[in-house]
Scaffold this motif. Sequence first.
Motif, short mmCIF file in Angstrom:
data_model
loop_
_atom_site.label_atom_id
_atom_site.label_comp_id
_atom_site.label_asym_id
_atom_site.label_seq_id
_atom_site.Cartn_x
_atom_site.Cartn_y
_atom_site.Cartn_z
N ASN A 91 0.84 -1.19 0.00
CA ASN A 91 0.00 0.00 0.00
C ASN A 91 0.89 1.25 0.00
OD1 ASN A 91 0.85 0.35 2.64
ND2 ASN A 91 -1.09 -0.31 3.56
N SER A 92 0.28 2.42 0.11
CA SER A 92 1.03 3.68 0.02
C SER A 92 1.99 3.88 1.20
CB SER A 92 0.07 4.86 -0.09
OG SER A 92 -0.78 4.90 1.04
N GLN A 93 1.75 3.21 2.34
CA GLN A 93 2.65 3.31 3.49
C GLN A 93 3.77 2.26 3.44
OE1 GLN A 93 -0.85 2.95 4.36
NE2 GLN A 93 -1.10 5.17 4.30
N GLY A 94 3.80 1.47 2.39
CA GLY A 94 4.84 0.45 2.26
C GLY A 94 4.52 -0.84 3.00
N ARG A 95 3.28 -1.02 3.41
CA ARG A 95 2.87 -2.26 4.10
C ARG A 95 2.27 -3.23 3.08
NH1 ARG A 95 0.17 1.21 8.73
NH2 ARG A 95 2.05 1.67 9.91
N VAL A 96 2.39 -4.50 3.40
CA VAL A 96 1.90 -5.53 2.50
C VAL A 96 0.38 -5.44 2.38
CG1 VAL A 96 1.70 -8.02 2.15
CG2 VAL A 96 3.82 -7.06 3.06
N ARG A 97 -0.09 -5.50 1.12
CA ARG A 97 -1.52 -5.49 0.86
C ARG A 97 -2.00 -6.83 0.31
NH1 ARG A 97 -3.70 -0.97 -3.02
NH2 ARG A 97 -3.29 -2.53 -4.60
N GLU A 98 -1.14 -7.50 -0.48
CA GLU A 98 -1.49 -8.79 -1.06
C GLU A 98 -0.26 -9.70 -1.11
OE1 GLU A 98 -4.79 -8.38 -4.43
OE2 GLU A 98 -2.98 -7.22 -4.85
N TYR A 99 -0.54 -10.99 -0.98
CA TYR A 99 0.48 -12.03 -1.13
C TYR A 99 0.06 -12.97 -2.25
CZ TYR A 99 2.64 -11.01 3.44
OH TYR A 99 3.29 -10.43 4.50
N VAL A 100 1.03 -13.71 -2.77
CA VAL A 100 0.76 -14.84 -3.66
C VAL A 100 1.27 -16.07 -2.94
CG1 VAL A 100 1.21 -15.92 -5.89
CG2 VAL A 100 1.07 -13.45 -5.72
N LEU A 101 0.43 -17.07 -2.80
CA LEU A 101 0.81 -18.34 -2.18
C LEU A 101 1.13 -19.33 -3.30
CD1 LEU A 101 -2.04 -18.60 0.49
CD2 LEU A 101 0.22 -17.60 0.76
N TYR A 102 2.28 -19.97 -3.22
CA TYR A 102 2.68 -20.98 -4.20
C TYR A 102 2.78 -22.33 -3.51
CZ TYR A 102 4.08 -17.34 -7.50
OH TYR A 102 4.09 -16.28 -8.37
N TYR A 103 2.37 -23.36 -4.24
CA TYR A 103 2.55 -24.74 -3.78
C TYR A 103 3.17 -25.48 -4.96
CZ TYR A 103 1.31 -28.81 -0.88
OH TYR A 103 1.34 -29.93 -0.08
N ARG A 104 4.46 -25.84 -4.84
CA ARG A 104 5.19 -26.50 -5.90
C ARG A 104 5.53 -27.93 -5.49
NH1 ARG A 104 7.54 -21.30 -5.54
NH2 ARG A 104 7.38 -20.13 -7.47
N VAL A 105 5.24 -28.85 -6.39
CA VAL A 105 5.54 -30.26 -6.13
C VAL A 105 6.14 -30.87 -7.39
CG1 VAL A 105 4.54 -32.52 -5.62
CG2 VAL A 105 3.74 -30.52 -4.41
N THR A 106 7.19 -31.66 -7.21
CA THR A 106 7.79 -32.39 -8.33
C THR A 106 7.54 -33.87 -8.10
OG1 THR A 106 9.50 -30.70 -8.51
CG2 THR A 106 9.90 -32.78 -9.65
N ILE A 107 6.97 -34.52 -9.11
CA ILE A 107 6.65 -35.95 -9.00
C ILE A 107 7.28 -36.72 -10.16
CG2 ILE A 107 4.44 -35.52 -7.87
CD1 ILE A 107 3.12 -36.20 -10.62
N ARG A 108 7.41 -38.01 -9.97
CA ARG A 108 7.76 -38.92 -11.06
C ARG A 108 7.21 -40.29 -10.73
NH1 ARG A 108 14.08 -40.77 -10.91
NH2 ARG A 108 13.92 -41.81 -8.93
#
Length: 176
Positions: A91-108
């Motif tokens: 935001n304009s005060q430099g505080r977090v407004r949004e996050y992105v959550l990632y879930y990564r998995v490698t399979i075989r």
Amino acid sequence: MLKNRRLLCIALASTVMLSACGFKLRGSILGNNLPFKSIFLAVPETSALGIELRRYIRGSGELEIKDRQEDAEATLDITNEIRDKVILSLNSQGRVREYVLYYRVTIRVRDNKNVELLAPTQIVLKRDISYNENQVLAKEAEEAMLYRDMQTDLVQQILRRMAAIKPVDANVTTPQ
């Protein structure tokens, strides 16, 4: 009497419209098209992803989970599992407004002769989450819920990829 006819017509019309839209109940993801009937899951017993994967496979009744790798026709390896949280906007005060959550998995997936049926494949899921420092506990609960939702999606994607595996024919020789 007129009211009953009207209700009957509405029920009949909605039934006809529902059948015309192509709606079909989702069957088992695994089905009968897997090139193997038993699998060993190389996933820690305490892994939340492994627990849900085992529960889903047992619930389908299509695939038997073996306790020993030698007894199974195939092995599912989860070589990497990462949950990550990245700042999306401030935001304009430099505080977090949004996050992105990632879930990564490698399979075989390998067969009992150690031949790869599915090469190492990375599956990445992401969700956006807004953040408000006045609602920290609620946002933590929302984050946990989003990770559980991604985990469920991930299990279904893993099973769909396993169902898409084509059997390896041992009688086919490669040209030289």
